[in-house]
Design a protein around this motif. Structure first.
Motif, PDB file in Angstrom:
ATOM      1  N   PRO A   1       0.830  -1.204   0.000  1.00 33.81           N
ATOM      2  CA  PRO A   1       0.000   0.000   0.000  1.00 33.81           C
ATOM      3  C   PRO A   1       0.864   1.253   0.000  1.00 33.81           C
ATOM      4  CG  PRO A   1      -0.777  -1.557   1.635  1.00 33.81           C
ATOM      5  CD  PRO A   1       0.537  -2.086   1.103  1.00 33.81           C
ATOM      6  N   GLY A   2       0.507   2.202  -0.840  1.00 34.93           N
ATOM      7  CA  GLY A   2       1.232   3.461  -0.896  1.00 34.93           C
ATOM      8  C   GLY A   2       2.408   3.470  -1.842  1.00 34.93           C
ATOM      9  N   THR A   3       2.824   2.302  -2.319  1.00 34.24           N
ATOM     10  CA  THR A   3       4.008   2.236  -3.165  1.00 34.24           C
ATOM     11  C   THR A   3       3.828   3.031  -4.451  1.00 34.24           C
ATOM     12  OG1 THR A   3       4.627   0.099  -2.271  1.00 34.24           O
ATOM     13  CG2 THR A   3       5.603   0.698  -4.357  1.00 34.24           C
ATOM     14  N   THR A   4       2.709   2.857  -5.125  1.00 39.56           N
ATOM     15  CA  THR A   4       2.489   3.558  -6.383  1.00 39.56           C
ATOM     16  C   THR A   4       2.487   5.062  -6.171  1.00 39.56           C
ATOM     17  OG1 THR A   4       1.219   1.707  -7.228  1.00 39.56           O
ATOM     18  CG2 THR A   4       0.920   3.799  -8.341  1.00 39.56           C
ATOM     19  N   ARG A   5       1.817   5.511  -5.145  1.00 38.86           N
ATOM     20  CA  ARG A   5       1.786   6.944  -4.839  1.00 38.86           C
ATOM     21  C   ARG A   5       3.182   7.439  -4.479  1.00 38.86           C
ATOM     22  NH1 ARG A   5      -1.696  10.082  -0.241  1.00 38.86           N
ATOM     23  NH2 ARG A   5      -1.164  12.156  -0.955  1.00 38.86           N
ATOM     24  N   ASP A   6       3.893   6.682  -3.664  1.00 40.87           N
ATOM     25  CA  ASP A   6       5.247   7.079  -3.294  1.00 40.87           C
ATOM     26  C   ASP A   6       6.143   7.177  -4.524  1.00 40.87           C
ATOM     27  OD1 ASP A   6       4.464   7.115  -0.647  1.00 40.87           O
ATOM     28  OD2 ASP A   6       5.346   5.169  -0.171  1.00 40.87           O
ATOM     29  N   ASP A   7       5.993   6.226  -5.440  1.00 40.77           N
ATOM     30  CA  ASP A   7       6.766   6.273  -6.680  1.00 40.77           C
ATOM     31  C   ASP A   7       6.427   7.521  -7.481  1.00 40.77           C
ATOM     32  OD1 ASP A   7       7.945   3.867  -6.015  1.00 40.77           O
ATOM     33  OD2 ASP A   7       6.708   2.670  -7.392  1.00 40.77           O
ATOM     34  N   GLY A   8       5.144   7.861  -7.538  1.00 40.75           N
ATOM     35  CA  GLY A   8       4.714   9.052  -8.262  1.00 40.75           C
ATOM     36  C   GLY A   8       5.273  10.322  -7.653  1.00 40.75           C
ATOM     37  N   VAL A   9       5.264  10.398  -6.335  1.00 38.26           N
ATOM     38  CA  VAL A   9       5.820  11.565  -5.644  1.00 38.26           C
ATOM     39  C   VAL A   9       7.317  11.669  -5.921  1.00 38.26           C
ATOM     40  CG1 VAL A   9       6.311  12.577  -3.376  1.00 38.26           C
ATOM     41  CG2 VAL A   9       4.042  11.646  -3.873  1.00 38.26           C
ATOM     42  N   HIS A  10       7.995  10.537  -5.938  1.00 37.53           N
ATOM     43  CA  HIS A  10       9.430  10.528  -6.219  1.00 37.53           C
ATOM     44  C   HIS A  10       9.709  11.062  -7.628  1.00 37.53           C
ATOM     45  CE1 HIS A  10      13.601   9.316  -6.011  1.00 37.53           C
ATOM     46  NE2 HIS A  10      13.451   8.658  -7.146  1.00 37.53           N
ATOM     47  N   VAL A  11       8.913  10.619  -8.598  1.00 35.81           N
ATOM     48  CA  VAL A  11       9.084  11.092  -9.977  1.00 35.81           C
ATOM     49  C   VAL A  11       8.812  12.591 -10.051  1.00 35.81           C
ATOM     50  CG1 VAL A  11       8.123  10.958 -12.313  1.00 35.81           C
ATOM     51  CG2 VAL A  11       8.615   8.857 -11.045  1.00 35.81           C
ATOM     52  N   LEU A  12       7.771  13.057  -9.366  1.00 40.36           N
ATOM     53  CA  LEU A  12       7.471  14.485  -9.368  1.00 40.36           C
ATOM     54  C   LEU A  12       8.598  15.284  -8.723  1.00 40.36           C
ATOM     55  CD1 LEU A  12       3.667  14.564  -8.504  1.00 40.36           C
ATOM     56  CD2 LEU A  12       4.735  15.201 -10.673  1.00 40.36           C
ATOM     57  N   ASP A  13       9.188  14.762  -7.655  1.00 37.30           N
ATOM     58  CA  ASP A  13      10.313  15.449  -7.008  1.00 37.30           C
ATOM     59  C   ASP A  13      11.494  15.584  -7.964  1.00 37.30           C
ATOM     60  OD1 ASP A  13       8.972  15.828  -4.615  1.00 37.30           O
ATOM     61  OD2 ASP A  13       9.847  14.051  -3.649  1.00 37.30           O
ATOM     62  N   LYS A  14      11.783  14.499  -8.691  1.00 35.80           N
ATOM     63  CA  LYS A  14      12.886  14.544  -9.652  1.00 35.80           C
ATOM     64  C   LYS A  14      12.579  15.529 -10.780  1.00 35.80           C
ATOM     65  CE  LYS A  14      14.834  10.759 -10.981  1.00 35.80           C
ATOM     66  NZ  LYS A  14      15.068   9.376 -11.439  1.00 35.80           N
ATOM     67  N   ALA A  15      11.337  15.541 -11.252  1.00 35.61           N
ATOM     68  CA  ALA A  15      10.939  16.471 -12.306  1.00 35.61           C
ATOM     69  C   ALA A  15      11.039  17.914 -11.821  1.00 35.61           C
ATOM     70  CB  ALA A  15       9.523  16.167 -12.777  1.00 35.61           C
ATOM     71  N   ALA A  16      10.646  18.165 -10.581  1.00 33.70           N
ATOM     72  CA  ALA A  16      10.732  19.510 -10.015  1.00 33.70           C
ATOM     73  C   ALA A  16      12.184  19.967  -9.913  1.00 33.70           C
ATOM     74  CB  ALA A  16      10.064  19.558  -8.641  1.00 33.70           C
ATOM     75  N   THR A  17      13.056  19.075  -9.511  1.00 34.47           N
ATOM     76  CA  THR A  17      14.480  19.405  -9.421  1.00 34.47           C
ATOM     77  C   THR A  17      15.044  19.758 -10.796  1.00 34.47           C
ATOM     78  OG1 THR A  17      14.770  17.966  -7.506  1.00 34.47           O
ATOM     79  CG2 THR A  17      16.753  18.507  -8.755  1.00 34.47           C
TER      80      THR A  17
END
Length: 52
Positions: free
Chosen positions: A6-22
């Motif tokens: 549970p939460g893995t997909t969302r966590d992965d999405g947040v990680h991708v968004l963080d990298k994109a923001a950087t």
């Protein structure tokens, strides 16, 4: 079929968004950065994840 934690997909999405923001910040892409921040705010706002 493998079970997803549970939460893995969302966590992965947040990680991708963080990298994109950087990346957007590094290259001065302020419009894209604002969009990324908006997406993140919608998913973590006071009412929880955005759903349709």
């Amino acid at each position: 079929m493998q079970q997803v934690q549970p939460g893995t997909t969302r966590d992965d999405g947040v990680h991708v968004l963080d990298k994109a923001a950087t990346t957007a910040a590094r290259f001065g892409l302020s419009h894209q950065l604002a969009g990324i921040e908006h997406i993140k705010a919608m998913s973590t706002g006071p009412s929880g994840p955005f759903s349709r």
